[in-house]
Design an enzyme around this catalytic site. Structure first.
Site, PDB file in Angstrom:
ATOM      1  N   CYS A  43     -61.194 -29.521 106.065  1.00 34.86           N
ATOM      2  CA  CYS A  43     -61.800 -28.375 106.756  1.00 34.86           C
ATOM      3  C   CYS A  43     -63.211 -28.672 107.220  1.00 34.86           C
ATOM      4  O   CYS A  43     -63.573 -28.423 108.369  1.00 34.86           O
ATOM      5  CB  CYS A  43     -61.781 -27.152 105.842  1.00 34.86           C
ATOM      6  SG  CYS A  43     -62.572 -25.735 106.595  1.00 34.86           S
ATOM      7  N   CYS A  48     -61.425 -27.488 110.443  1.00 33.92           N
ATOM      8  CA  CYS A  48     -61.898 -26.162 110.883  1.00 33.92           C
ATOM      9  C   CYS A  48     -63.326 -26.144 111.404  1.00 33.92           C
ATOM     10  O   CYS A  48     -63.599 -25.590 112.477  1.00 33.92           O
ATOM     11  CB  CYS A  48     -61.830 -25.160 109.741  1.00 33.92           C
ATOM     12  SG  CYS A  48     -60.569 -25.446 108.511  1.00 33.92           S
ATOM     13  N   LYS A  51     -64.050 -28.432 114.507  1.00 28.02           N
ATOM     14  CA  LYS A  51     -63.214 -27.860 115.582  1.00 28.02           C
ATOM     15  C   LYS A  51     -63.834 -26.581 116.143  1.00 28.02           C
ATOM     16  O   LYS A  51     -63.968 -26.401 117.344  1.00 28.02           O
ATOM     17  CB  LYS A  51     -61.803 -27.603 115.030  1.00 28.02           C
ATOM     18  CG  LYS A  51     -60.797 -26.984 115.978  1.00 28.02           C
ATOM     19  CD  LYS A  51     -60.813 -25.480 116.068  1.00 28.02           C
ATOM     20  CE  LYS A  51     -60.835 -24.718 114.789  1.00 28.02           C
ATOM     21  NZ  LYS A  51     -59.598 -24.703 114.046  1.00 28.02           N
ATOM     22  N   TYR A 178     -50.985 -25.034 115.941  1.00 27.24           N
ATOM     23  CA  TYR A 178     -52.412 -24.701 115.877  1.00 27.24           C
ATOM     24  C   TYR A 178     -53.263 -25.734 116.610  1.00 27.24           C
ATOM     25  O   TYR A 178     -54.039 -25.408 117.511  1.00 27.24           O
ATOM     26  CB  TYR A 178     -52.882 -24.719 114.417  1.00 27.24           C
ATOM     27  CG  TYR A 178     -52.561 -23.513 113.592  1.00 27.24           C
ATOM     28  CD1 TYR A 178     -53.506 -22.511 113.419  1.00 27.24           C
ATOM     29  CD2 TYR A 178     -51.340 -23.386 112.950  1.00 27.24           C
ATOM     30  CE1 TYR A 178     -53.239 -21.418 112.623  1.00 27.24           C
ATOM     31  CE2 TYR A 178     -51.065 -22.293 112.151  1.00 27.24           C
ATOM     32  CZ  TYR A 178     -52.021 -21.317 111.984  1.00 27.24           C
ATOM     33  OH  TYR A 178     -51.760 -20.232 111.195  1.00 27.24           O
ATOM     34  N   GLU A 182     -55.372 -25.348 120.100  1.00 33.82           N
ATOM     35  CA  GLU A 182     -56.836 -25.306 119.997  1.00 33.82           C
ATOM     36  C   GLU A 182     -57.464 -26.447 120.805  1.00 33.82           C
ATOM     37  O   GLU A 182     -58.423 -26.242 121.555  1.00 33.82           O
ATOM     38  CB  GLU A 182     -57.262 -25.381 118.528  1.00 33.82           C
ATOM     39  CG  GLU A 182     -56.847 -24.111 117.784  1.00 33.82           C
ATOM     40  CD  GLU A 182     -57.266 -24.069 116.322  1.00 33.82           C
ATOM     41  OE1 GLU A 182     -57.336 -22.971 115.764  1.00 33.82           O
ATOM     42  OE2 GLU A 182     -57.523 -25.131 115.718  1.00 33.82           O
ATOM     43  N   HIS A 436     -67.493   3.026 120.771  1.00 33.08           N
ATOM     44  CA  HIS A 436     -67.408   2.799 122.209  1.00 33.08           C
ATOM     45  C   HIS A 436     -68.725   2.303 122.780  1.00 33.08           C
ATOM     46  O   HIS A 436     -69.767   2.783 122.373  1.00 33.08           O
ATOM     47  CB  HIS A 436     -67.014   4.126 122.878  1.00 33.08           C
ATOM     48  CG  HIS A 436     -66.763   4.003 124.328  1.00 33.08           C
ATOM     49  ND1 HIS A 436     -65.631   3.394 124.845  1.00 33.08           N
ATOM     50  CD2 HIS A 436     -67.514   4.408 125.385  1.00 33.08           C
ATOM     51  CE1 HIS A 436     -65.700   3.436 126.168  1.00 33.08           C
ATOM     52  NE2 HIS A 436     -66.826   4.039 126.518  1.00 33.08           N
ATOM     53  N   GLU A 441     -62.313  -1.002 119.558  1.00 33.24           N
ATOM     54  CA  GLU A 441     -61.929   0.411 119.566  1.00 33.24           C
ATOM     55  C   GLU A 441     -60.464   0.585 119.969  1.00 33.24           C
ATOM     56  O   GLU A 441     -59.833   1.589 119.647  1.00 33.24           O
ATOM     57  CB  GLU A 441     -62.841   1.228 120.485  1.00 33.24           C
ATOM     58  CG  GLU A 441     -62.634   0.978 121.964  1.00 33.24           C
ATOM     59  CD  GLU A 441     -63.528   1.858 122.844  1.00 33.24           C
ATOM     60  OE1 GLU A 441     -63.561   3.080 122.630  1.00 33.24           O
ATOM     61  OE2 GLU A 441     -64.191   1.303 123.743  1.00 33.24           O
TER      62      GLU A 441
END
Ligand code: NDP
Length: 447
Positions: A43, A48, A51, A178, A182, A436, A441
């Site tokens: 990772c 991760c 990346k 994945y 990516e 908002h 939302e």
């Protein structure tokens, strides 16, 4: 004299191993951790973290283009790969140091060499030294799979991709999961011509169908090419680069081939089977709910167990192991409702059941969705729509799954995943006033 040299010997300094070592030591155990590469694991060192930094770097291509619509006079910009690469690698080094410091501060002895299991309570180091431990924790992670294709040695995997000398102009990525999606986004944003080749016609198996379809449609509109149902025949070096041939399609000439066809548990040559540890057909350590293997003194956490190949899961498994075995606070990891995300352009994220999984499990379900163009995309003249989708139980309206694709979807989903995990229903979302204007939302306005 103590019966063993250590209370715990951890093999592998990735997310799961580091957490287990640090917490076990904090609980009072005498701990050593062996790592043959760099502390931090996949990772932090080659996954991760670097990346995500490349994803940020690549996305400036769109941001700089959009900025003009927001009134900024952006001159023609030039991208310099070595600058991004070296800054990312420097950050990786910093994190490697930070992990090392944390282990040192917790009195974990770090042994920077390969270790293999030589018995239920013994470990052999590459230097030849043999040490003993009451418990051994296998946290060696997983390794990129390379299908058996002639010329596969000319291709790279995610292990090498962060170190490229120069940015390739034409990239072929094998796999549709994945890493493929990516890196397709990263290379495409940075100006490369990208083709994804997969053995089936499915990308991101396991994610909700409508969300995957939306990513496919957006990626194709951006110019990423997809070649489905293709099997590799060979990869050959040519004067201009690499020529990839397939069983039933025309060859493709590229500068770089990246294999992203899954990751295999990293157990080869570790001496596990000889010590009596049962491995499954994929080489993963078979463990019980407490991460204990078939040998009472040997445990395993993280990707090497092939349960859920995600960093936060490995970290939890490491923590649960340490608390249970050394902290006198036994608990088990709950694998229900684990959120996950793909950092494509745009990113997508999901938690819980997909629509088809929910239908299979419950029969009828209610599906609420919002298909909208984020405000920023409208002004930027970017015809890219976001899609949010909530799957609910037909009678109770309890949320079974929540899935989204659009800017910042991983950030938004993490918060919403708390509600899904807590078992809330659609009404709880309806009762919440919208914030908002935001993209999030849409979650409380789903129809
Ligand atoms: P994935 O499991 O995501 O995808 C593998 C892809 O390769 C699939 O499209 C699959 O095809 C294909 N494939 C599998 N085996 C073969 C084979 N023998 N020959 C040809 N194609 C094959 O793997 P990745 O390598 O992308 O990533 C590995 C793991 O790392 C992920 O599963 C994930 O757990 C983790 N990861 C997580 C990230 C995140 O959280 N954002 C980012 C990167 C990795 P098909 O499905 O059509 O059968």
């Amino acid at each position: 004299m103590a019966e063993f040299d250590y209370d715990l010997f951890v093999i592998g300094g990735g997310s799961g191993g580091v957490r287990a070592a640090r917490v076990s030591a904090a609980h009072g155990a005498k701990v050593a951790l062996a790592e043959e590469h760099k502390v931090g694991g996949t990772c932090v060192i080659r996954g991760c973290v670097p990346k995500k930094l490349l994803v940020y770097g690549a996305h400036f291509a769109e941001d700089l283009a959009d900025a003009r619509r927001f009134g900024w006079d952006v001159p023609d910009c030039r991208f310099d790969w070595p600058t991004l690469r070296d800054n990312v690698l420097a950050e990786v080094d910093r994190l490697n140091q930070a992990y090392t410091t944390t282990l040192n501060n917790n009195d974990v002895e770090i042994i920077l060499e390969r270790a293999t299991v030589s018995g239920p309570n013994s470990v052999r180091l590459a230097s030849g030294r043999e040490v003993t431990a009451r418990y051994i924790l296998i946290a060696t992670g997983a390794w990129p799979a390379r299908p058996d294709v002639p010329g596969v040695e000319h291709a790279i995997t995610s292990n090498e991709v962060f170190h490229l000398e120069k940015l390739p102009k034409r990239v072929l990525i094998a796999g549709g999961g994945y890493i493929a999606n990516e890196f397709a986004g990263i290379f495409h944003e940075l100006g490369a011509d990208v083709t994804i080749v997969n053995r089936t016609d499915v990308i991101l198996r396991g994610y909700d169908e409508s969300i995957r379809d939306r990513l496919l449609q957006i990626s194709m509109t951006k110019g990423i090419k997809f070649q489905f149902n293709s099997r590799f025949s060979s990869i050959e070096k040519t004067d201009e680069g690499l020529r990839v041939t397939f069983d039933s399609c025309e060859p493709i000439d590229v500068d770089l081939v990246l294999f992203a066809t899954g990751r295999e548990p990293h157990t080869k040559g570790l001496g596990l089977e000889e010590a009596g540890v049962t491995l499954d057909a994929k080489g993963a350590v078979v463990v019980d709910e407490d991460s204990k293997s078939s040998v009472d003194s040997i445990y395993a956490v993280g990707d090497v167990t092939n349960r859920v190949q995600l960093t936060p899961v490995a970290i939890r498994e490491g923590q649960a192991f340490a608390d249970t075995v050394f902290g006198n606070k036994p608990w088990r990891v709950d694998y229900h409702c684990i959120p996950s995300a793909v950092f494509s352009h745009p990113p997508l994220a999901g938690v819980g059941l997909t629509e088809s999984q929910a239908k299979q499990k419950y029969g009828a379900v209610r599906v609420y969705s919002s298909d909208f163009r984020p405000m920023k995309n409208v002004l930027a003249n970017r015809n890219e729509r976001a899609l949010y989708k909530m799957i609910c139980h037909a009678e109770t309206d309890q949320i079974l799954g929540l899935h989204m694709i659009g800017p910042d979807s991983a950030e938004i989903l993490q918060a919403a995943a708390v509600a899904v995990k807590a078992g809330l229903n659609k009404k709880a979302f309806d009762d919440t006033v919208a914030l908002h204007p935001s993209m999030a939302e849409e979650l409380v306005l789903l129809r």
